[in-house]
Design an enzyme around this catalytic site. Sequence first.
Site, short mmCIF file in Angstrom:
data_model
loop_
_atom_site.label_atom_id
_atom_site.label_comp_id
_atom_site.label_asym_id
_atom_site.label_seq_id
_atom_site.Cartn_x
_atom_site.Cartn_y
_atom_site.Cartn_z
N GLU A 1 0.83 -1.21 0.00
CA GLU A 1 0.00 0.00 0.00
C GLU A 1 0.87 1.26 0.00
O GLU A 1 0.49 2.28 -0.57
CB GLU A 1 -0.94 0.01 1.20
N LYS B 1 -11.43 4.45 2.22
CA LYS B 1 -10.46 3.82 1.31
C LYS B 1 -11.29 3.05 0.30
O LYS B 1 -12.04 2.13 0.66
CB LYS B 1 -9.53 2.88 2.07
#
Length: 118
Positions: free
Chosen positions: A21, A98
């Site tokens: 990420e 997200k």
Amino acid sequence: MGIIKLTNIRTFSYHGCLEEEAKIGSNYRVDLTVKTNLKPSAQTDELNDTVDYVDLNRIVVEEMAIRAKLLEHVAQRIIDRVLKELLPVLKIKIEVTKLNPPIGGDVEGVTIRMKKKR
């Protein structure tokens, strides 16, 4: 009193606990609501008498650009900056989402919601 809302502030950021990420990043959505006194600006029609939503957006974008492992952490940073820099804000609510999180399922988004008042 009154409410100023910024909805669907979109950023590409590098938040998350996984190393991947930090490298590839993800799309995020931020929704921000602040409570403030809108009566002065309603009377004067002057930007100096209200909370400028340009400043709210700038704070969100700047803080979203600083990597965090957890959405809660970046949301708290945004809350703290808004309350520190924009004194007329009496209360703030933020949602950080997200989009398409890497959690091994078909999930559109994961959202955290936090709020704080002066």
